[in-house]
Design an enzyme around this catalytic site. Sequence first.
Site, PDB file in Angstrom:
ATOM      1  N   GLU A  44       0.820  -1.210   0.000  1.00 27.98           N
ATOM      2  CA  GLU A  44       0.000   0.000   0.000  1.00 27.98           C
ATOM      3  C   GLU A  44       0.856   1.263   0.000  1.00 27.98           C
ATOM      4  O   GLU A  44       0.485   2.273  -0.606  1.00 27.98           O
ATOM      5  CB  GLU A  44      -0.925   0.005   1.220  1.00 27.98           C
ATOM      6  CG  GLU A  44      -2.034  -1.017   1.151  1.00 27.98           C
ATOM      7  CD  GLU A  44      -3.066  -0.685   0.082  1.00 27.98           C
ATOM      8  OE1 GLU A  44      -4.131  -0.137   0.415  1.00 27.98           O
ATOM      9  OE2 GLU A  44      -2.798  -0.975  -1.106  1.00 27.98           O
ATOM     10  N   THR A  84      -5.987   7.300  -6.570  1.00 28.22           N
ATOM     11  CA  THR A  84      -5.973   7.364  -5.113  1.00 28.22           C
ATOM     12  C   THR A  84      -5.146   8.532  -4.601  1.00 28.22           C
ATOM     13  O   THR A  84      -5.548   9.233  -3.663  1.00 28.22           O
ATOM     14  CB  THR A  84      -5.425   6.044  -4.533  1.00 28.22           C
ATOM     15  OG1 THR A  84      -6.247   4.960  -4.978  1.00 28.22           O
ATOM     16  CG2 THR A  84      -5.434   6.073  -3.012  1.00 28.22           C
TER      17      THR A  84
END
Length: 310
Positions: free
Chosen positions: A130, A184
């Site tokens: 991530e 994102t």
Amino acid sequence: MESIKVFAPATVANVACGFDIFGFAVDNPGDEIILRKKVTPGLEIVKIEGDQGRLSLDPEKNTACISMLAYLKHLNANQGISIELRKKMPLGSGLGSSAASSVAGVFALNELMGRPMDQIDLLPFAMEGERFASGTPHADNVAPSLLGGFIAIRSYEPKLDVVKIDTPAELFATIVHPQIEVNTRDARNILRKETSLKNTITQMGNVAGLVAGLMKGDYGLISRSLVDVIIEPVRSILIPGFDEVKHAAIEAGALGCSISGAGPSMFALSKDRDTAKKVGEAMQRAFASVQIESEIYVSSINQNGPVVIG
């Protein structure tokens, strides 16, 4: 064991009021990974399917491999692995695509190595994927994908502390993914760095109310608490037709509706599967009214996390 195939589920993060602290796993979509031991050291990606050629075959530029490399370094192991990754969800969808790959990779590798680590201890390695994908090692996608269920991230510092929250068995999620993409990093960069005391208090009340509502099975409390006064007002501008889609979901019987992760997917929670299906159809029609095609997923809260499927 010389090879293994694993499925890891997609996730809905934030869950309205719980920015960076809430997430839950769903039954579908998700990612599949196949690992095979090889004689020579190092990771080798031999195939990626479902990404339209957008993902790198370089292990140092792939979220699943980054998590696996961190795991192998921790064990001081040099086992060679060949990798096939099958993306079963859209990229940049707000459904934890990078998280599912990271979880699938590190979970499968731990199984292939004889399970030397407990499942929850794999979380920091999945978070490294991530970090690469979004610039922040947040756990609100990887934790529910790895552990299953509805997860709260109580803290990151000085120690990562995650809590699994009981949910009603009849609770169903509807996810509608519009055929647009939200990056994102962009969705995070547009957020304000500060918020008012009034909004903070309101958000804290909704967070507490949602946890209590889920644990008590109080659908009225869940509905009243699925309200985001900080993040949603900013990010919703990135999703054409957002207000119409949310209104359609509520009118169709949803307890609440908001953005899944960074978007553009939207989610709704409902009391049962039939309502969740009707909610999905209503949301899809609302997107169609602004000339946006979409996909619907209906799922209970996935309590299993990743599973070995071959």
